[in-house]
Design an enzyme around this catalytic site. Structure first.
Site, PDB file in Angstrom:
ATOM      1  CB  CYS A 112      31.989  34.030  40.053  1.00 51.06           C
ATOM      2  SG  CYS A 112      33.392  34.352  38.991  1.00 51.06           S
ATOM      3  CG  HIS A 254      31.754  29.924  40.177  1.00 52.72           C
ATOM      4  ND1 HIS A 254      31.516  30.272  38.866  1.00 52.72           N
ATOM      5  CD2 HIS A 254      32.930  30.527  40.514  1.00 52.72           C
ATOM      6  CE1 HIS A 254      32.484  31.050  38.438  1.00 52.72           C
ATOM      7  NE2 HIS A 254      33.354  31.210  39.406  1.00 52.72           N
ATOM      8  CG  ASN A 284      35.385  31.390  36.231  1.00 49.57           C
ATOM      9  OD1 ASN A 284      34.235  31.785  36.023  1.00 49.57           O
ATOM     10  ND2 ASN A 284      36.060  31.703  37.320  1.00 49.57           N
TER      11      ASN A 284
HETATM   12  N1  COA Z   1      51.341  26.851  33.349  1.00 51.33           N
HETATM   13  C1  COA Z   1      52.352  26.061  33.765  1.00 51.33           C
HETATM   14  N2  COA Z   1      52.955  26.196  34.947  1.00 51.33           N
HETATM   15  C2  COA Z   1      52.508  27.152  35.772  1.00 51.33           C
HETATM   16  C3  COA Z   1      51.465  28.015  35.402  1.00 51.33           C
HETATM   17  C4  COA Z   1      50.863  27.844  34.135  1.00 51.33           C
HETATM   18  N3  COA Z   1      49.851  28.592  33.706  1.00 51.33           N
HETATM   19  N4  COA Z   1      51.236  28.878  36.417  1.00 51.33           N
HETATM   20  C5  COA Z   1      52.107  28.564  37.373  1.00 51.33           C
HETATM   21  N5  COA Z   1      52.886  27.523  36.999  1.00 51.33           N
HETATM   22  C6  COA Z   1      53.909  26.850  37.780  1.00 51.33           C
HETATM   23  C7  COA Z   1      54.569  27.783  38.756  1.00 51.33           C
HETATM   24  O1  COA Z   1      55.726  28.374  38.198  1.00 51.33           O
HETATM   25  C8  COA Z   1      54.919  26.855  39.896  1.00 51.33           C
HETATM   26  O2  COA Z   1      56.096  26.133  39.579  1.00 51.33           O
HETATM   27  P1  COA Z   1      57.169  25.754  40.735  1.00 51.33           P
HETATM   28  O3  COA Z   1      56.400  24.852  41.683  1.00 51.33           O
HETATM   29  O4  COA Z   1      58.225  25.068  39.961  1.00 51.33           O
HETATM   30  O5  COA Z   1      57.540  27.053  41.349  1.00 51.33           O
HETATM   31  C9  COA Z   1      53.786  25.837  39.906  1.00 51.33           C
HETATM   32  O6  COA Z   1      53.247  25.836  38.555  1.00 51.33           O
HETATM   33  C10 COA Z   1      52.686  26.160  40.885  1.00 51.33           C
HETATM   34  O7  COA Z   1      52.297  27.512  40.712  1.00 51.33           O
HETATM   35  P2  COA Z   1      51.173  28.174  41.567  1.00 51.33           P
HETATM   36  O8  COA Z   1      51.043  29.608  41.215  1.00 51.33           O
HETATM   37  O9  COA Z   1      51.428  27.795  42.989  1.00 51.33           O
HETATM   38  O10 COA Z   1      49.888  27.392  41.014  1.00 51.33           O
HETATM   39  P3  COA Z   1      48.560  26.991  41.757  1.00 51.33           P
HETATM   40  O11 COA Z   1      48.573  25.568  42.135  1.00 51.33           O
HETATM   41  O12 COA Z   1      48.196  27.987  42.811  1.00 51.33           O
HETATM   42  O13 COA Z   1      47.537  27.133  40.565  1.00 51.33           O
HETATM   43  C11 COA Z   1      45.807  28.590  39.796  1.00 51.33           C
HETATM   44  C12 COA Z   1      47.324  28.395  40.002  1.00 51.33           C
HETATM   45  C13 COA Z   1      45.589  29.989  39.258  1.00 51.33           C
HETATM   46  C14 COA Z   1      45.323  27.561  38.793  1.00 51.33           C
HETATM   47  C15 COA Z   1      45.090  28.365  41.151  1.00 51.33           C
HETATM   48  O14 COA Z   1      45.723  29.126  42.157  1.00 51.33           O
HETATM   49  C16 COA Z   1      43.634  28.724  41.101  1.00 51.33           C
HETATM   50  O15 COA Z   1      42.860  28.144  40.363  1.00 51.33           O
HETATM   51  N6  COA Z   1      43.181  29.683  41.944  1.00 51.33           N
HETATM   52  C17 COA Z   1      41.832  30.141  41.940  1.00 51.33           C
HETATM   53  C18 COA Z   1      41.636  31.143  40.827  1.00 51.33           C
HETATM   54  C19 COA Z   1      40.176  31.364  40.511  1.00 51.33           C
HETATM   55  O16 COA Z   1      39.337  30.520  40.661  1.00 51.33           O
HETATM   56  N7  COA Z   1      39.847  32.582  40.019  1.00 51.33           N
HETATM   57  C20 COA Z   1      38.528  32.972  39.655  1.00 51.33           C
HETATM   58  C21 COA Z   1      37.690  33.176  40.861  1.00 51.33           C
HETATM   59  S1  COA Z   1      36.019  33.393  40.494  1.00 51.33           S
END
Ligand code: COA
Length: 330
Positions: A112, A254, A284
């Site tokens: 990215c 980004h 993204n």
């Molecule tokens: N849809 C619905 N629910 C989801 C889910 C989805 N796609 N993914 C996870 N959940 C649920 C989980 O089961 C969890 O439930 P619980 O609280 O009951 O256990 C809850 O949502 C939180 O999950 P978590 O994995 O902690 O989510 P998060 O807040 O970390 O969000 C991302 C996940 C991936 C959106 C976030 O971590 C993120 O954006 N990270 C950066 C990734 C990125 O930018 N990558 C590219 C880099 S260039």
């Protein structure tokens, strides 16, 4: 001699993948995706086309906008993590498609951060007086390496790209690329990668069975790194150049996650209208997000000649960086 952007354009495929579409594919819902990422939809390129299709479309729009003939180009740099093939470079496909008969070219793989690494690289060739017209492209077909059964990744990424033309200027008001701060932190490689298909894990039945040709990410680790690193480099580049949030016309960040963008903007002391955001439409697009956002900001007349612009990013590597420039277009 300074390197200025004299044209900017972008291309995204017509095919739209909405949150509602994803609800039918994995266990997720529209409300969760919007609240956690800010994304409503993303674009998906036809299966039979490669990243060079996006890159060439974006480059052609810049050639048209700037009234430049393809054979005037000295160099084409394509930033991408989804090259058409491992060999040759995607730049080779783009050169052929544009019929740019007087240039050389290569790809940059910095995920990215690819587009701003390419922009800074191209600026060196302009500043030394070596070249006059460089096409810098950031484009990715992320749908080629995303597992649409993995809700961890499939809702985040999309396809698209953009391009800028970089040319020399010696105007007195010192327009163009002013400064940049870039980092590479290889210990982060394990948190965001596509394991197979390279020399470490060449394609085999096993790599396919284990789904190693798809993007893997540890979302939480990346989130934390992104907010800290992107804020740090953005604040550092302001301090180094004796600028404050008030001096910045526009932050072009980004587009990975709206919560990351908002956190960075807050730390930089910027208001909502000082930040270019279009993540809701495209998700993204990896190396594509920044040139697409720059192109749309230009179309919306969000910046004028002489304005300070900061471009900030982070990505797989981990890579991160901030680039400061004085906008050169009216
Ligand atoms: N849809 C619905 N629910 C989801 C889910 C989805 N796609 N993914 C996870 N959940 C649920 C989980 O089961 C969890 O439930 P619980 O609280 O009951 O256990 C809850 O949502 C939180 O999950 P978590 O994995 O902690 O989510 P998060 O807040 O970390 O969000 C991302 C996940 C991936 C959106 C976030 O971590 C993120 O954006 N990270 C950066 C990734 C990125 O930018 N990558 C590219 C880099 S260039």
């Amino acid at each position: 001699m300074r390197a200025i952007i004299t044209g900017v354009g972008h291309y995204v495929p017509d095919n739209i993948l909405t949150n509602q579409d994803l609800e039918k594919m994995v266990d997720t819902n529209d409300e969760w995706i919007i609240s956690r990422t800010g994304i409503k939809e993303r674009r998906i390129l036809d299966k039979d086309k490669g990243t060079s299709y996006i890159a060439a479309k974006a480059a052609k729009s810049v050639l048209e906008q700037t009234n430049t003939a393809a054979d005037e180009l000295d160099l084409i740099i394509v930033a991408t993590s989804t090259p058409n093939m491992l060999v040759p470079s995607t730049a080779a496909f783009v050169q052929n498609e544009l019929n740019a008969t007087n240039c050389w070219g290569f790809d940059i793989n910095a995920a990215c951060a690819g587009f701003i690494y390419a922009l800074a690289t191209a600026a060196q060739f302009i500043e030394t007086g070596k070249h006059n017209k460089i096409m810098v492209i950031g484009a990715d077909k992320m749908s080629a390496i995303i597992n649409y059964e993995d809700r961890n990744t499939c809702l985040i990424f999309g396809d698209g790209g953009g391009a800028v033309l970089l040319e020399p200027s010696n105007e007195e008001d010192k327009l163009g690329v002013e400064d940049y701060i870039f980092h590479l932190e290889g210990s982060g490689a394990k948190y965001l990668n596509m394991p197979a298909g390279g020399s470490l894990f060449p394609a085999s039945h096993e790599t396919v069975d284990k789904k190693m040709h798809y993007v893997f990410q540890d979302g939480k680790k990346i989130f934390k790194y992104a907010v800290t690193e992107m804020s740090d480099v953005s604040i550092k580049i302001m301090e180094k150049n004796r600028l404050t949030g008030k001096d910045i016309k526009l932050l072009i960040p980004h587009q990975a996650n709206l919560r990351i963008i908002n956190a960075v903007a807050k730390k930089m002391g910027l208001t909502h209208d000082q930040v270019m955001i279009n993540i809701e439409k495209y998700g993204n697009t990896t190396a594509g997000t920044i040139p697409i956002a720059m192109s749309e900001a230009y179309e919306k007349k969000m910046m004028s000649k002489g304005d300070w612009i900061i471009i900030s990013t982070f990505g797989a590597g981990f890579t991160s960086g901030s680039l400061l420039l004085k906008w050169a277009l009216d």
